[in-house]
Design an enzyme around this catalytic site. Sequence first.
Site, PDB file in Angstrom:
ATOM      1  N   ARG A   1       0.886  -1.138  -0.030  1.00 37.58           N
ATOM      2  CA  ARG A   1       0.116   0.001  -0.043  1.00 37.58           C
ATOM      3  C   ARG A   1       0.831   1.357  -0.088  1.00 37.58           C
ATOM      4  NH1 ARG A   1      -3.364  -2.915  -1.293  1.00 37.58           N
ATOM      5  NH2 ARG A   1      -5.542  -3.471  -0.335  1.00 37.58           N
TER       6      ARG A   1
ATOM      7  N   GLU B   1      -4.093   7.482  -4.479  1.00 38.94           N
ATOM      8  CA  GLU B   1      -4.410   6.762  -5.749  1.00 38.94           C
ATOM      9  C   GLU B   1      -5.911   7.277  -6.427  1.00 38.94           C
ATOM     10  OE1 GLU B   1      -4.403   2.415  -5.472  1.00 38.94           O
ATOM     11  OE2 GLU B   1      -2.293   2.732  -4.980  1.00 38.94           O
TER      12      GLU B   1
ATOM     13  N   HIS C   1      -1.488  -0.015  -9.796  1.00 47.11           N
ATOM     14  CA  HIS C   1      -2.047  -0.887  -8.718  1.00 47.11           C
ATOM     15  C   HIS C   1      -2.715  -2.122  -9.256  1.00 47.11           C
ATOM     16  CE1 HIS C   1      -3.817  -1.259  -4.352  1.00 47.11           C
ATOM     17  NE2 HIS C   1      -3.458  -2.150  -4.854  1.00 47.11           N
TER      18      HIS C   1
END
Length: 315
Positions: free
Chosen positions: A224, A253, A271
């Site tokens: 993360r 994000e 991601h």
Amino acid sequence: MMPGTLDAVSNAGHSVDLLSHEGPPATDQLCRAVHGAAAIVCLLSDRIDERVLAAGLPTLRVVANVAVGVDNIDLGAARRLGVTVCNTPGVLDAATADLAMALLLAVCRRVVEGDGVVRRGEWTGLSMEGPLGRDLAGMRLGIVGYGRIGKRVAARAAAFDMDVRHHARRDTHEPGYVADLDELLRWSDAISLHVPLTDETRHLLDARRLGLLRAGAIVVNTARGPVLDEAALASALVDGRIGGAGLDVFDDEPHVSRRLLEAPNTVLTPHVGSATTETRAAMCAMAADAVVTVLAGRPYPFVIAGPGEARSADG
Ligand code: GLV
């Protein structure tokens, strides 16, 4: 959601409403959508906070996150409100470990840079001078977090003849365990992060710890974004103390800071750790199974929070 994702849920006799929206839905939208629902199937970009959970009461019984990380869900509120939270561990380990290796390889062998040279017609022929990369063989890889994914990365790295050690909060009793994270960082030529995002791991790799890494070390993050201090990493990349980074996850994000976009020797992916056809299908099937199982009142093995948590398998 992929087509057919929730067939198992409708086949079990439940009706399924899909919330279609551009980008992550706002809290108000989520609150309206969950009103009267027994289950929520969500993505990690959906913020399931206390308001959303409460808006689902008294009918809401289960939240199935189509992800292994659950930092998008208020677990404390789920426990207080008696809502079961499930995730999708296991099925995405190989895909995520593959991506960590892909990023490490891409940075070490300057794959993206080389691709650009060829495409722009700048390739003038074979050169002994480069662009030169770095061998994975013999490189020291420190793995931070040694759950399912970290272990898969270790196995892959060993197959690339890397020297692999790892750190975890608790002694893993496995070869290569380093109890002190700072010591692992001082030893590593490259590190790969595999811890969940929690209050304890937020900025685990802060400016001080980034400063412990060997000169020219490489940082890979498929966990993360907030597990590392992105601004401190960007500065260390710009001034060359850190030799490169492969990042699949970011602080905010889908926005990526200009400093990171401009940092040298940095490979960025959107991601996609679990983004293979096979893995995403398995994750969706698992989330659907969680919903059907919990709503049928049967024990489910992967409960992160709420009713059923105690009997859950170790994540
Ligand atoms: C992906 O980031 C996941 O947590 O599954």
